[in-house]
Write a protein that holds these residues in place. Structure first.
Motif, PDB file in Angstrom:
ATOM      1  N   THR A 181       0.749  -1.198  -0.006  1.00 39.74           N
ATOM      2  CA  THR A 181      -0.045  -0.197  -0.063  1.00 39.74           C
ATOM      3  C   THR A 181       0.909   1.267   0.147  1.00 39.74           C
ATOM      4  N   VAL A 182       0.184   2.342  -0.387  1.00 35.09           N
ATOM      5  CA  VAL A 182       0.846   3.843  -0.370  1.00 35.09           C
ATOM      6  C   VAL A 182       1.690   3.896   0.964  1.00 35.09           C
ATOM      7  N   PRO A 183       0.913   3.796   2.111  1.00 36.77           N
ATOM      8  CA  PRO A 183       1.316   4.051   3.426  1.00 36.77           C
ATOM      9  C   PRO A 183       2.449   3.103   3.811  1.00 36.77           C
ATOM     10  N   GLU A 184       2.510   1.810   3.279  1.00 33.80           N
ATOM     11  CA  GLU A 184       3.679   0.940   3.789  1.00 33.80           C
ATOM     12  C   GLU A 184       4.878   1.247   2.873  1.00 33.80           C
ATOM     13  N   PHE A 185       4.408   1.588   1.507  1.00 34.44           N
ATOM     14  CA  PHE A 185       5.906   2.105   0.824  1.00 34.44           C
ATOM     15  C   PHE A 185       6.490   3.397   1.400  1.00 34.44           C
ATOM     16  N   ASP A 186       5.691   4.359   1.686  1.00 32.79           N
ATOM     17  CA  ASP A 186       6.104   5.783   2.484  1.00 32.79           C
ATOM     18  C   ASP A 186       6.832   5.150   3.637  1.00 32.79           C
ATOM     19  N   GLU A 187       6.402   4.299   4.392  1.00 30.91           N
ATOM     20  CA  GLU A 187       7.054   4.015   5.754  1.00 30.91           C
ATOM     21  C   GLU A 187       8.237   3.220   5.323  1.00 30.91           C
ATOM     22  N   SER A 188       8.235   2.421   4.499  1.00 30.03           N
ATOM     23  CA  SER A 188       9.542   1.624   4.109  1.00 30.03           C
ATOM     24  C   SER A 188      10.837   2.605   3.620  1.00 30.03           C
ATOM     25  N   ILE A 189      10.164   3.459   2.651  1.00 33.36           N
ATOM     26  CA  ILE A 189      11.321   4.297   2.113  1.00 33.36           C
ATOM     27  C   ILE A 189      11.890   5.142   3.158  1.00 33.36           C
ATOM     28  N   ARG A 190      10.970   5.592   4.094  1.00 38.29           N
ATOM     29  CA  ARG A 190      11.427   6.719   5.197  1.00 38.29           C
ATOM     30  C   ARG A 190      12.181   5.890   6.101  1.00 38.29           C
ATOM     31  N   LYS A 191      11.933   4.508   6.324  1.00 38.35           N
ATOM     32  CA  LYS A 191      12.657   3.958   7.210  1.00 38.35           C
ATOM     33  C   LYS A 191      14.164   3.414   6.572  1.00 38.35           C
ATOM     34  N   LEU A 192      14.121   3.303   5.321  1.00 41.80           N
ATOM     35  CA  LEU A 192      15.314   2.831   4.828  1.00 41.80           C
ATOM     36  C   LEU A 192      16.518   4.119   4.839  1.00 41.80           C
ATOM     37  N   ALA A 193      15.711   5.395   4.578  1.00 41.06           N
ATOM     38  CA  ALA A 193      16.638   6.474   4.402  1.00 41.06           C
ATOM     39  C   ALA A 193      17.102   6.521   6.002  1.00 41.06           C
ATOM     40  N   THR A 194      16.371   6.650   6.939  1.00 43.11           N
ATOM     41  CA  THR A 194      16.597   6.921   8.308  1.00 43.11           C
ATOM     42  C   THR A 194      17.884   5.586   8.716  1.00 43.11           C
ATOM     43  N   LEU A 195      17.619   4.508   8.100  1.00 43.32           N
ATOM     44  CA  LEU A 195      18.746   3.581   8.573  1.00 43.32           C
ATOM     45  C   LEU A 195      20.026   3.630   7.978  1.00 43.32           C
ATOM     46  N   ILE A 196      19.879   4.183   6.692  1.00 41.31           N
ATOM     47  CA  ILE A 196      21.068   4.860   6.063  1.00 41.31           C
ATOM     48  C   ILE A 196      21.960   5.945   6.874  1.00 41.31           C
ATOM     49  N   SER A 197      21.167   6.717   7.331  1.00 39.60           N
ATOM     50  CA  SER A 197      21.484   7.888   7.743  1.00 39.60           C
ATOM     51  C   SER A 197      22.164   7.753   9.322  1.00 39.60           C
ATOM     52  N   ASP A 198      21.428   6.724  10.115  1.00 38.68           N
ATOM     53  CA  ASP A 198      22.043   6.258  11.366  1.00 38.68           C
ATOM     54  C   ASP A 198      23.298   5.353  11.040  1.00 38.68           C
ATOM     55  N   PHE A 199      23.523   4.753   9.878  1.00 40.62           N
ATOM     56  CA  PHE A 199      24.673   3.961   9.613  1.00 40.62           C
ATOM     57  C   PHE A 199      25.707   4.807   9.431  1.00 40.62           C
ATOM     58  N   ALA A 200      25.358   5.882   8.666  1.00 42.29           N
ATOM     59  CA  ALA A 200      26.459   6.709   8.003  1.00 42.29           C
ATOM     60  C   ALA A 200      26.949   7.561   9.391  1.00 42.29           C
ATOM     61  N   HIS A 201      26.141   7.906  10.325  1.00 40.69           N
ATOM     62  CA  HIS A 201      26.468   8.729  11.356  1.00 40.69           C
ATOM     63  C   HIS A 201      26.882   7.985  12.872  1.00 40.69           C
ATOM     64  N   ASN A 202      26.892   6.739  12.485  1.00 40.88           N
ATOM     65  CA  ASN A 202      27.495   6.013  13.666  1.00 40.88           C
ATOM     66  C   ASN A 202      28.917   6.267  13.914  1.00 40.88           C
ATOM     67  N   PRO A 203      29.193   6.624  15.372  1.00 42.50           N
ATOM     68  CA  PRO A 203      30.357   7.065  15.710  1.00 42.50           C
ATOM     69  C   PRO A 203      31.422   6.039  15.327  1.00 42.50           C
ATOM     70  N   VAL A 204      31.301   4.819  15.191  1.00 47.00           N
ATOM     71  CA  VAL A 204      32.164   3.661  14.969  1.00 47.00           C
ATOM     72  C   VAL A 204      32.884   4.196  13.609  1.00 47.00           C
ATOM     73  N   HIS A 205      32.335   5.205  12.749  1.00 51.43           N
ATOM     74  CA  HIS A 205      32.926   5.426  11.637  1.00 51.43           C
ATOM     75  C   HIS A 205      33.853   6.618  11.788  1.00 51.43           C
ATOM     76  N   GLN A 206      33.751   7.300  12.910  1.00 55.83           N
ATOM     77  CA  GLN A 206      34.606   8.541  13.188  1.00 55.83           C
ATOM     78  C   GLN A 206      35.877   8.479  13.768  1.00 55.83           C
ATOM     79  N   SER A 207      35.916   7.306  14.161  1.00 52.45           N
ATOM     80  CA  SER A 207      37.583   7.139  14.803  1.00 52.45           C
ATOM     81  C   SER A 207      37.983   5.434  14.591  1.00 52.45           C
TER      82      SER A 207
END
Length: 174
Positions: A105-131
């Protein structure tokens, strides 16, 4: 003959040492090249993953996303995430997170795309990549779990992309 053997053994050992010494710089140089290539691949895929995730979310929010574009973006995100996972030398610390693979459904796609973008951001900003000097196993486990979830969710989105339907515009997340 016995004296010849006595002289040939030290000569043989000395020649082995010389061969060993001559190979060491080559092997060291090859290892350094491999490390540099791995760093380059990590940097490229790390950057591409972020750009693809951001682009996917922006296209979705602006109602420019098509089923074909969703499939292509999800496939590229999946490829980058799998490459990063193979390059991260932390072992298997990820825990499987249950994701809803029935995206119809439209809401399921919306939720999944937003969740994917959030996961990518969380992964990229994880402090383990900083040092690379301080190692926090909780942060490393979180990064690996996020990456595994990105792989699974992007695959689910790619598989269901044919049934993607555009939704009405929604204000972007801040």
């Amino acid at each position: 003959m016995n004296k010849l053997r006595q002289c040939s053994i030290p000569l043989f050992l000395f020649s082995l040492c010389l061969v060993g010494l001559s190979q060491t710089p080559d092997k060291r140089l090859e290892r350094e090249r491999e490390r540099a290539y791995a760093r380059e691949q990590f940097t490229k895929n790390f950057r591409d993953l972020q750009l693809l995730g951001k682009g996917l979310l922006q296209d979705h929010e602006a109602i420019r996303l098509t089923p074909g574009k969703l499939a292509k973006s999800a496939r590229s995100i999946n490829k980058c995430a799998r490459t990063l996972r193979s390059l991260i030398a932390l072992g298997e610390m990820a825990s499987e997170v249950e994701i809803d693979k029935e995206i119809d459904t439209v809401p399921e796609f919306d939720e999944s795309i937003r969740k994917l973008a959030t996961l990518i951001s969380d992964f990229a900003h994880n402090p383990v990549h900083q040092s690379n000097k301080v190692f926090n196993t909780d942060q490393a486990e979180r990064a690996q779990t996020d990456l595994l979830t990105i792989i699974n969710l992007s695959k689910a989105l790619e598989d269901k992309s044919k049934s993607y339907a555009r939704s009405t515009p929604r204000p972007p997340l801040k």
